[in-house]
Scaffold this active site. Structure first.
Site, short mmCIF file in Angstrom:
data_model
loop_
_atom_site.label_atom_id
_atom_site.label_comp_id
_atom_site.label_asym_id
_atom_site.label_seq_id
_atom_site.Cartn_x
_atom_site.Cartn_y
_atom_site.Cartn_z
N ARG A 147 0.85 -1.18 0.00
CA ARG A 147 0.00 0.00 0.00
C ARG A 147 0.89 1.23 0.00
NH1 ARG A 147 -3.72 2.15 5.09
NH2 ARG A 147 -1.98 3.56 5.45
N TYR A 159 -2.81 11.85 6.25
CA TYR A 159 -2.98 10.48 6.71
C TYR A 159 -1.95 9.56 6.06
CZ TYR A 159 -4.38 5.73 6.87
OH TYR A 159 -4.32 4.37 7.05
N ASP A 211 -5.13 3.83 0.32
CA ASP A 211 -6.22 4.13 1.27
C ASP A 211 -6.58 5.61 1.16
OD1 ASP A 211 -7.98 4.30 3.38
OD2 ASP A 211 -6.66 3.30 4.83
N HIS A 213 -9.00 6.92 2.92
CA HIS A 213 -9.37 7.24 4.31
C HIS A 213 -10.57 8.17 4.43
CE1 HIS A 213 -8.09 6.94 8.60
NE2 HIS A 213 -7.64 5.80 8.12
N GLU A 237 -9.16 2.07 -1.26
CA GLU A 237 -9.85 1.80 0.01
C GLU A 237 -10.57 3.04 0.54
OE1 GLU A 237 -7.15 0.25 2.93
OE2 GLU A 237 -8.39 0.95 4.59
N GLU A 263 -13.39 -1.36 7.27
CA GLU A 263 -12.65 -1.47 8.55
C GLU A 263 -13.42 -0.84 9.70
OE1 GLU A 263 -9.02 0.58 7.32
OE2 GLU A 263 -9.50 2.22 8.65
N ARG A 284 -13.58 -5.34 4.24
CA ARG A 284 -12.44 -5.21 5.16
C ARG A 284 -12.79 -5.39 6.64
NH1 ARG A 284 -7.83 -3.50 4.78
NH2 ARG A 284 -7.86 -1.72 6.20
N GLU A 340 -4.25 -7.29 5.47
CA GLU A 340 -3.36 -6.18 5.82
C GLU A 340 -2.37 -6.62 6.90
OE1 GLU A 340 -5.42 -2.81 7.43
OE2 GLU A 340 -3.73 -1.47 7.08
N TRP A 403 -11.35 12.21 9.12
CA TRP A 403 -9.91 11.92 9.18
C TRP A 403 -9.63 10.63 8.45
CZ3 TRP A 403 -7.26 7.81 11.61
CH2 TRP A 403 -5.85 7.88 11.44
O1 LIG Z 1 -6.30 0.88 6.60
C1 LIG Z 1 -5.71 1.16 7.65
O2 LIG Z 1 -4.84 0.44 8.12
C2 LIG Z 1 -6.00 2.47 8.33
O3 LIG Z 1 -7.17 3.00 7.86
C3 LIG Z 1 -5.87 2.42 9.84
O4 LIG Z 1 -6.45 1.31 10.32
C4 LIG Z 1 -6.52 3.60 10.53
O5 LIG Z 1 -5.74 4.68 10.21
C5 LIG Z 1 -6.65 3.42 12.02
O6 LIG Z 1 -5.39 3.31 12.62
MG LIG Z 2 -7.88 2.01 6.11
#
Ligand SMILES: O=C(O)[C@@H](O)[C@H](O)[C@H](O)CO
Ligand SMILES: [Mg+2]
Length: 403
Positions: A147, A159, A211, A213, A237, A263, A284, A340, A403
């Site tokens: 990634r 991020y 990602d 985010h 992502e 996630e 995820r 991951e 965020w």
């Molecule tokens: O895909 C990821 O690994 C990120 O989105 C982190 O899990 C998130 O920043 C929380 O720590």
């Molecule tokens: Mg993520």
């Protein structure tokens, strides 16, 4: 066999982890991850005050009944706190059952479907050359999937980018949440340059992930997906916040870049429309935040009907206990995509001795009975809880953003 006692262990070997330990009257015990980054003690209290009293005296082999009892029995359903607590119980019970059977957990799920679990690493750089270098370093280590995240010129604290020197990226900080700035305009112009540079330097012969985010609107995400098509991403992502599942339809109408989401989702109902409407390619959801092995398996089975594959969250804010359980799940699950993997620091690895290992881009959960991850409680006690928060993001004018 009966559950005799259970305890919650909070430890902070560099970052905070919550672990549930369930002990049986036959001396067998199991552990489960209950970590919810930035809200850890809410889950610890949920377990201590409301769940553990309901477990004492129950048959630990009745994993499904205990899951339903905690889910339906709470009346208040879903949500990250509830589902992380149920996940911890579920993971610990699978650990006990597999230890009782003297088998690695994946054997109880149905045995292995592959020889190893392909994992992706995190390459983070402050600028394009640094990110390109870091991608190369992971490819040299044997990773088949990486990634890439990079700082954006003129945008502070993006991020995925480590502060100061070093590749280690840890977004949670002590004290109050850190504030970072976000500019969609700068990001959308910059992102294709990053992936162009990565592919020029390292070629097409590895999986490249990214990602977003949760930062874009659907039409912006559609534009990004289109602009990244030449670089053949494995996935894009979290292009938009996931609460509005319907919004992924618009992205999909415009781009063939595969989409990964989930996630922050906690249940099958949270991702049901995304899956059934075929709005995503990878789901995820994780062992710890989506109700444990029992519930994750249900999500994967639904996903398998719609060509959606798994891509479990596995950042360092999920403990080695979650990683171990996830690897057993991944080795079994028929519709596996990728897992991951961020390496934990040496202090964390010492607190959580584990059977899993990495070789040539693949991980394996090991053959130890149970999920193969333990906790050294004496060592854990040396790292007391240290409150930390994930950051927040604001636009240049101060508007609070995702965020
Ligand atoms: O895909 C990821 O690994 C990120 O989105 C982190 O899990 C998130 O920043 C929380 O720590
Ligand atoms: Mg993520």
């Amino acid at each position: 066999m009966k559950i005799q006692s259970a305890s919650v262990i909070v430890t902070s070997p560099g970052r905070n982890f919550v672990t549930l330990k369930i002990v049986t009257d036959e001396g067998l015990y199991g552990i489960g991850d209950a970590t919810l980054n930035g809200r850890e003690l809410a889950v610890a209290a949920y377990l201590n005050e409301h769940v553990i009293p309901c477990l004492i005296g129950r048959d630990p082999h009745q994993i499904e009944d205990i899951w339903q009892y905690l889910y339906k029995g709470a009346y208040w359903r879903r949500g990250p706190v509830t589902m992380s607590a149920i996940a911890a119980v579920d993971t610990a019970l699978w650990d006990i059952k597999a230890k009782a059977a003297n088998m690695p957990l994946y054997q109880l799920l149905g045995g292995k479907s592959r020889t190893g679990v392909m994992v992706y690493a995190h390459a983070n750089g402050r600028d394009v050359p640094e990110t390109v270098d870091r991608v190369g370093a992971y490819l040299e280590k044997g990773y088949k999937a990486v990634r890439a995240q990079s700082g954006i010129p003129g945008v502070a604290g993006v991020y995925g980018v480590a502060k100061g020197k070093g590749a280690f990226y840890e977004p949670a900080t002590r004290g109050l949440p850190e504030e970072s700035v976000w500019s969609t305009e700068a990001y959308l112009d910059f992102a294709p340059q990053l992936f162009e540079a990565v592919r020029v330097a390292h070629g097409m012969n590895f999986h490249l992930l990214h990602d977003v985010h949760h930062r874009l609107t659907p039409i912006e995400a559609a534009r990004l997906g289109k602009s990244l098509e030449p670089y053949r991403l494995f996935w894009m992502e979290d292009p938009v916040p996931v609460e509005n599942q319907e919004s992924f339809r618009l992205i999909r109408q415009h781009t063939t870049t595969p989409l990964a989401v989930g996630e922050v989702l906690n249940s099958i109902w949270d991702c049901k429309d995304l899956i059934e409407e075929q709005l995503i390619d990878y789901i995820r959801t994780s062992v710890v935040h989506a109700g444990g092995i029992t519930h994750l398996r249900r999500i994967a089975d639904l996903a398998s009907l719609y060509h959606v594959r798994t891509g479990c969250h596995g950042a360092t804010d999920l403990s080695p206990v979650c990683m171990g359980a996830a690897l057993h799940f991944d080795l079994w699950v028929p519709n596996f995509g990728v897992q991951e993997h961020m390496e934990h620091n040496p202090e964390t690895d010492a607190v959580f001795p584990h059977a899993y290992s990495f070789k040539d881009g693949y991980m394996h959960p090991g053959e130890t009975p149970g999920h193969g991850v333990d906790i050294d409680e004496e060592l854990a006690a040396k790292y007391p809880y240290n409150p930390a928060y994930l950051p927040v993001a604001r636009l240049a004018d101060g508007t609070l953003w995702s965020w």
